[in-house]
Design an enzyme around this catalytic site. Structure first.
Site, mmCIF file in Angstrom:
data_model
loop_
_atom_site.group_PDB
_atom_site.id
_atom_site.type_symbol
_atom_site.label_atom_id
_atom_site.label_comp_id
_atom_site.label_asym_id
_atom_site.label_seq_id
_atom_site.Cartn_x
_atom_site.Cartn_y
_atom_site.Cartn_z
ATOM 1 N N HIS A 90 9.439 10.726 -6.313
ATOM 2 C CA HIS A 90 10.312 9.695 -5.857
ATOM 3 C C HIS A 90 11.122 10.410 -4.708
ATOM 4 C CE1 HIS A 90 10.431 6.130 -8.566
ATOM 5 N NE2 HIS A 90 9.446 6.883 -8.860
ATOM 6 N N LEU A 91 12.038 9.723 -4.172
ATOM 7 C CA LEU A 91 12.720 9.954 -2.790
ATOM 8 C C LEU A 91 13.208 11.409 -3.112
ATOM 9 C CD1 LEU A 91 14.306 6.720 -1.291
ATOM 10 C CD2 LEU A 91 11.966 7.499 -1.517
#
Lengths: 580, 90
Positions: free
Chosen positions: B8-9
């Site tokens: 994820h980010l």
């Protein structure tokens, strides 16, 4: 005058002229530049990148300072993308090879990525498309040099009206003369809502079409606590609200000072003041307001994301962040209180005729066991990170509580098999919010670790009033003698059984009821973080024998009007200045 | 990929930050999904790997410090991007 009702995201009063923020939908048409303009376009792109990075870093600094590292980190990836050499060189080659204008080149490349994001299979990643759009807008704003910072140049107090706000837009409000916000959208992302709250200005969302009903320059009042937007108020209403606004501002300054003091009565009785929260970073905000922990973490807000049902890992992350934010203080996590809302109504086969008496809350969870178990697993895993308690909402029968506990034990066994750690001795309690649970409170006391009284639903079910129905909402009144006597009886039963009892309905944060609640023996109240300073101030002025006397007297009345008048007089004596 | 949330980010940002500290070019491929190779120094492209828990990544580096680059990045991934902290109970 027209009054609109929405969903409150943060309390307070704002009065000002409306400023309407249009949807920033940049559609960049193709534009070619001449050969000699290629270099200037490249330079334009270069400065747009560096200005965007500077702007973002400044914003992160502000967030870090106001909300902590976790909130600021949201934008780390944005900075990473803006520093991405490959992204930059693909925009540059469009300018160089196709002689495209910088804005068109940047937009084309960013939209290309948005399309690729859209094709991913993980719905959470797909949702990050909003971040890509946010970055695109920022770049374009700098390339086009358009002064989009209109809000920074406001000369008078203004109320901002918009369809929706991105986290970036919300974060920038603090540096403007905007004093309140009203949005059409009801699904304001959690970050937007948190930013509004920590900014300390009133906000009302979910107004559907406020942005088309209001014209720029209209005089508006936003009453955050009562979730109202009043358009073009009458002179009388305006005057009333001006007085409230003034009192509110004065109070806020005064209350800031008692933040770090404990909630102790004059005669030394300690009262726990806890926070009701919806979003993980609020646990920290609550602690900053002088709270003793999280008394109610409303997890159903995890469902209000566009991506729908949250995964176990996503939930685990949210719970962990909340628990770490509470920094050692207790955190009571309530399992999903879904039903009678958009999420469940969209998924139900037929609309329920009476959703408040329908498939909601623990009933919904017990009929959607895999979803429920996923949540319990996530909570159990997170229980390793702090002082975590678990509670089930809307319990009406012992069977229901036992079934919920059985599901919890199943989840524990599964975790054990998978070798995943969790706190085996996690306290398990219930929300007491139905008349049936009140009547059987003694039996419940034998099976629960603690009870939390949810007065919002309890009043509704006790008085048979749907508070959302305007034609009967005047009958929804927590001063009803039936409610006061119910609370007294519940407290007695809990005290007798030695079961911890707290209260987390709205009345916990209303000064009108504080002395009564103290008088019947409550020592733990959970409320919106913003209410804590005022309630604390009142508690520090009170003494237990005095509160007991007031409670006895309040219990002797026959009508809700007598109760309200009496409690108002008693509270006024102690807080003559406050506009409660 | 041992970490819960996959790429994820935040993990992507950590990966790209680390990769950018080295001279070598870095390319990463998600073997499990058979994705294309992406540039390990690109925050945007790394997200497109869609790596989730259990995905197998192939990290390749080319340049003077290629060996150290791969070792450091592999260690970061194996450590779950250091996002798993907190005390553990039974």
């Amino acid at each position: 005058m027209e009054i609109l009702r929405g969903i409150a995201v943060s309390p307070g009063i704002a009065i000002g002229e409306a400023v309407i923020l249009e949807a920033e939908d940049y559609r960049i048409p193709y534009r070619a530049v001449s050969a000699q303009d290629v270099e200037p376009e490249l330079a334009r792109l270069d400065s747009a990148f560096s200005n965007s990075i500077v702007e973002l870093e400044r914003q992160e600094e502000w967030l870090d300072h106001h909300l902590g590292r976790d909130a600021a980190q949201v934008f780390d990836w944005h900075v990473g993308v803006l520093k991405d050499e490959r992204l930059r060189s693909s925009i540059e080659s469009l300018i160089r090879d196709k002689q495209a204008a910088a804005a068109y080149a940047a937009s084309t490349v960013m939209r290309n990525y948005q399309r690729r994001f859209m094709q991913m299979s993980d719905p959470l990643l797909v949702e990050r498309i909003r971040d890509v759009q946010d970055i695109e807008r920022r770049l374009l704003r700098h390339i086009l040099g358009e002064d989009r910072e209109d809000l920074a140049h406001l000369t008078t107090q203004a109320v901002l009206i918009a369809h929706d706000l991105t986290p970036t837009q919300t974060a920038q409000l603090a540096e403007t003369r905007v004093v309140g916000v009203a949005l059409d959208s009801g699904a304001a992302t959690s970050h937007t809502a948190i930013l509004l709250r920590s900014w300390g200005r009133p906000g009302v969302i979910g107004l559907t079409d406020v942005s088309t009903r209001v014209s720029g320059g209209d005089l508006l009042i936003i009453d955050g606590a009562n979730q109202l937007v009043i358009m073009n108020p009458s002179a009388a209403i305006l005057e009333e609200y001006r007085a409230k606004e003034e009192a509110y501002v004065r109070l806020a300054g005064e209350l800031d000072e008692i933040k770090s003091l404990p909630a102790v009565t004059r005669d030394g009785e300690r009262v726990q003041l806890m926070c009701n929260i919806e979003f993980p970073p609020e646990a920290r905000v609550g602690a900053n307001k002088g709270g003793d922990g999280v008394g109610l973490y409303r997890t159903e807000f995890l469902f209000l994301q566009p991506a729908g049902a949250p995964s176990e890992d996503e939930q685990y992350e949210a719970y962990r962040e909340t628990i770490l934010g509470a920094d050692g203080r207790p955190v009571t996590i309530r399992t999903f209180d879904l039903g009678a809302d958009k999420y469940t109504q969209q998924r139900s086969y037929e609309q329920e005729r009476n959703p408040m008496l329908g498939l909601r809350s623990i009933r919904y969870s017990l009929q959607n066991l895999s979803m429920f178990k996923t949540q319990l697993r996530a909570i159990l895993r997170a229980s390793c990170h702090g002082d975590v308690r678990l509670m089930f909402p809307l319990i009406t029968s012992l069977m229901e509580f036992r079934q919920a506990k059985m599901t919890l034990h199943d989840a524990m066994e599964d975790l054990e098999e998978d070798g995943i750690p969790f706190a085996r001795d996690i306290p398990v309690g219930m929300m007491l919010e139905t008349p049936a649970a009140v009547i059987q409170v003694k039996e419940f006391c034998r099976e629960v670790s603690f009870i939390s009284i949810g007065t919002n639903d309890l009043v509704q079910y006790l008085l048979a009033v749907d508070r959302g129905n305007e034609r009967v909402s005047q009958f929804y009144n927590a001063s009803h003698p039936a409610l006061l006597r119910t609370l007294r009886d519940v407290l007695r039963a809990c005290t007798h059984a030695g079961v911890e009892c707290s209260l987390c309905g709205e009345i916990a944060g209303q000064p009108l009821f504080t002395l009564f609640l103290l008088g019947i023996g409550l020592r733990s109240l959970s409320m919106a973080p913003g209410n804590i300073p005022e309630i604390k101030k009142l508690i520090r002025l009170a003494a237990v024998p005095q509160a007991q006397r007031i409670a006895r007297r309040a219990l002797s009345f026959e009508t809700e009007r007598q109760v309200t008048n009496y409690l108002r007089d008693e509270t006024r004596k102690m807080l003559p200045e406050d506009p409660f | 990929m041992p970490n819960e949330q996959g790429l994820h980010l935040r993990p992507v940002t950590a990966f790209v930050d680390l990769a950018s500290r080295y001279e070598s070019t870095v390319s990463v491929k998600n073997i499990t999904r058979e994705t294309e190779e992406v540039n390990g120094k690109s925050a945007m492209e790394m997200v497109l790997l869609e790596a989730t828990r259990g995905s197998v990544l192939r990290i390749a580096a080319r340049g003077v410090d290629a060996r150290e680059t791969v070792a450091a990045l592999a260690a970061l991934v194996k450590a779950g991007f250091k996002v798993d902290s907190g005390r553990h109970c039974e």
